[in-house]
Design a protein around this motif. Structure first.
Motif, PDB file in Angstrom:
ATOM      1  N   PRO A  46      59.596  57.340  13.036  1.00 17.47           N
ATOM      2  CA  PRO A  46      60.286  57.399  14.327  1.00 17.47           C
ATOM      3  C   PRO A  46      60.348  58.817  14.898  1.00 17.47           C
ATOM      4  CG  PRO A  46      61.861  57.157  12.538  1.00 17.47           C
ATOM      5  CD  PRO A  46      60.500  57.059  11.928  1.00 17.47           C
ATOM      6  N   LEU A  47      60.281  58.878  16.211  1.00 17.83           N
ATOM      7  CA  LEU A  47      60.469  60.123  16.942  1.00 17.83           C
ATOM      8  C   LEU A  47      61.676  59.966  17.857  1.00 17.83           C
ATOM      9  CD1 LEU A  47      56.815  61.006  18.013  1.00 17.83           C
ATOM     10  CD2 LEU A  47      58.197  62.136  16.262  1.00 17.83           C
ATOM     11  N   LEU A  48      62.399  61.040  18.042  1.00 13.64           N
ATOM     12  CA  LEU A  48      63.524  61.081  18.966  1.00 13.64           C
ATOM     13  C   LEU A  48      63.191  62.064  20.072  1.00 13.64           C
ATOM     14  CD1 LEU A  48      66.460  61.296  16.403  1.00 13.64           C
ATOM     15  CD2 LEU A  48      65.729  59.275  17.691  1.00 13.64           C
ATOM     16  N   PRO A  49      63.829  61.943  21.207  1.00 15.23           N
ATOM     17  CA  PRO A  49      64.699  60.869  21.673  1.00 15.23           C
ATOM     18  C   PRO A  49      63.882  59.650  22.102  1.00 15.23           C
ATOM     19  CG  PRO A  49      64.499  62.548  23.369  1.00 15.23           C
ATOM     20  CD  PRO A  49      63.712  63.022  22.174  1.00 15.23           C
ATOM     21  N   THR A  50      64.580  58.642  22.582  1.00 15.53           N
ATOM     22  CA  THR A  50      63.917  57.434  23.065  1.00 15.53           C
ATOM     23  C   THR A  50      62.856  57.817  24.082  1.00 15.53           C
ATOM     24  OG1 THR A  50      65.941  56.174  22.745  1.00 15.53           O
ATOM     25  CG2 THR A  50      64.293  55.216  24.220  1.00 15.53           C
ATOM     26  N   GLY A  51      61.680  57.231  23.929  1.00 17.68           N
ATOM     27  CA  GLY A  51      60.573  57.515  24.840  1.00 17.68           C
ATOM     28  C   GLY A  51      59.501  58.387  24.205  1.00 17.68           C
ATOM     29  N   ALA A  52      59.868  59.195  23.217  1.00 15.57           N
ATOM     30  CA  ALA A  52      58.882  60.002  22.496  1.00 15.57           C
ATOM     31  C   ALA A  52      58.009  59.059  21.683  1.00 15.57           C
ATOM     32  CB  ALA A  52      59.578  61.015  21.599  1.00 15.57           C
ATOM     33  N   MET A  61      47.002  63.869  14.365  1.00 15.12           N
ATOM     34  CA  MET A  61      48.015  63.032  15.000  1.00 15.12           C
ATOM     35  C   MET A  61      48.891  63.872  15.921  1.00 15.12           C
ATOM     36  SD  MET A  61      49.374  60.078  15.442  1.00 15.12           S
ATOM     37  CE  MET A  61      48.335  59.224  14.299  1.00 15.12           C
ATOM     38  N   MET A  62      49.203  63.327  17.101  1.00 12.41           N
ATOM     39  CA  MET A  62      50.018  64.048  18.065  1.00 12.41           C
ATOM     40  C   MET A  62      51.146  63.169  18.577  1.00 12.41           C
ATOM     41  SD  MET A  62      48.915  65.707  21.749  1.00 12.41           S
ATOM     42  CE  MET A  62      47.877  66.948  21.015  1.00 12.41           C
ATOM     43  N   GLY A  63      52.357  63.721  18.587  1.00 16.26           N
ATOM     44  CA  GLY A  63      53.506  63.064  19.185  1.00 16.26           C
ATOM     45  C   GLY A  63      53.790  63.725  20.523  1.00 16.26           C
ATOM     46  N   VAL A  64      54.205  62.929  21.507  1.00 13.23           N
ATOM     47  CA  VAL A  64      54.468  63.489  22.834  1.00 13.23           C
ATOM     48  C   VAL A  64      55.811  63.010  23.380  1.00 13.23           C
ATOM     49  CG1 VAL A  64      52.030  63.773  23.449  1.00 13.23           C
ATOM     50  CG2 VAL A  64      53.198  61.649  24.034  1.00 13.23           C
ATOM     51  N   PHE A  65      56.400  63.881  24.178  1.00 13.03           N
ATOM     52  CA  PHE A  65      57.620  63.600  24.928  1.00 13.03           C
ATOM     53  C   PHE A  65      57.369  64.198  26.304  1.00 13.03           C
ATOM     54  CE2 PHE A  65      62.211  64.834  25.815  1.00 13.03           C
ATOM     55  CZ  PHE A  65      62.633  63.533  26.082  1.00 13.03           C
ATOM     56  N   LYS A  77      67.842  70.195  27.049  1.00 13.10           N
ATOM     57  CA  LYS A  77      67.660  71.133  25.930  1.00 13.10           C
ATOM     58  C   LYS A  77      67.813  70.413  24.598  1.00 13.10           C
ATOM     59  CE  LYS A  77      69.084  75.298  28.359  1.00 13.10           C
ATOM     60  NZ  LYS A  77      70.077  76.376  28.442  1.00 13.10           N
ATOM     61  N   GLN A  78      68.835  69.584  24.492  1.00 14.59           N
ATOM     62  CA  GLN A  78      69.053  68.835  23.255  1.00 14.59           C
ATOM     63  C   GLN A  78      67.916  67.841  23.017  1.00 14.59           C
ATOM     64  OE1 GLN A  78      71.245  69.469  20.906  1.00 14.59           O
ATOM     65  NE2 GLN A  78      70.358  67.867  19.644  1.00 14.59           N
ATOM     66  N   ALA A  79      67.379  67.248  24.058  1.00 11.16           N
ATOM     67  CA  ALA A  79      66.276  66.293  23.923  1.00 11.16           C
ATOM     68  C   ALA A  79      65.044  66.975  23.316  1.00 11.16           C
ATOM     69  CB  ALA A  79      65.935  65.684  25.276  1.00 11.16           C
ATOM     70  N   GLN A  85      62.592  68.430  16.067  1.00 13.44           N
ATOM     71  CA  GLN A  85      63.158  68.205  14.737  1.00 13.44           C
ATOM     72  C   GLN A  85      62.696  66.874  14.147  1.00 13.44           C
ATOM     73  OE1 GLN A  85      67.388  68.786  15.419  1.00 13.44           O
ATOM     74  NE2 GLN A  85      67.275  70.873  14.603  1.00 13.44           N
ATOM     75  N   SER A  86      62.665  65.830  14.959  1.00 15.96           N
ATOM     76  CA  SER A  86      62.236  64.530  14.432  1.00 15.96           C
ATOM     77  C   SER A  86      60.759  64.558  14.057  1.00 15.96           C
ATOM     78  CB  SER A  86      62.522  63.404  15.435  1.00 15.96           C
ATOM     79  OG  SER A  86      61.695  63.493  16.577  1.00 15.96           O
ATOM     80  N   GLY A  87      59.964  65.289  14.815  1.00 14.14           N
ATOM     81  CA  GLY A  87      58.541  65.419  14.486  1.00 14.14           C
ATOM     82  C   GLY A  87      58.325  66.176  13.194  1.00 14.14           C
TER      83      GLY A  87
END
Length: 103
Positions: A46-52, A61-65, A77-79, A85-87
């Motif tokens: 899982p990645l945070l926040p919702t939508g990532a 592998m790449m995660g995006v927000f 800023k927190q998002a 951090q989740s990544g």
């Protein structure tokens, strides 16, 4: 020279984070996290926040927000911090890195 730099860079485990303004592959601005190599099961982490989200199966592998998701969040800023951090948590767990808690 460019090819030799990438050859050395991608010859080891790595984790990168950053911001990408967009191109033909990613047509909108995104914050990203990237792992090399592609660890088994990483795309299911899982990645945070919702939508990532994780993008496709590839050598890296790449995660995006997206920038739009970020600025529309209650606390941008927190998002961004949650995303990075989740990544890192997902990649370090998948790679079995020894990570010490900082208190």
């Amino acid at each position: 020279v460019h090819g030799k730099v990438f050859q050395q860079t991608y010859s080891h485990e790595m984790f990168t984070i950053g911001f990408w303004v967009g191109d033909d592959y990613l047509p909108e601005p995104v914050f990203y996290i990237q792992a090399n190599p592609d660890y088994p099961g990483l795309s299911k982490s899982p990645l945070l926040p919702t939508g990532a989200k994780w993008l496709g199966e590839s050598e890296s592998m790449m995660g995006v927000f997206t920038y739009e998701q970020c600025v529309e969040s209650p606390n941008p800023k927190q998002a961004i911090v949650e995303f990075f951090q989740s990544g890192y948590a997902a990649i370090s767990n998948a790679a079995n890195w020894i990570v010490e808690e900082i208190s």
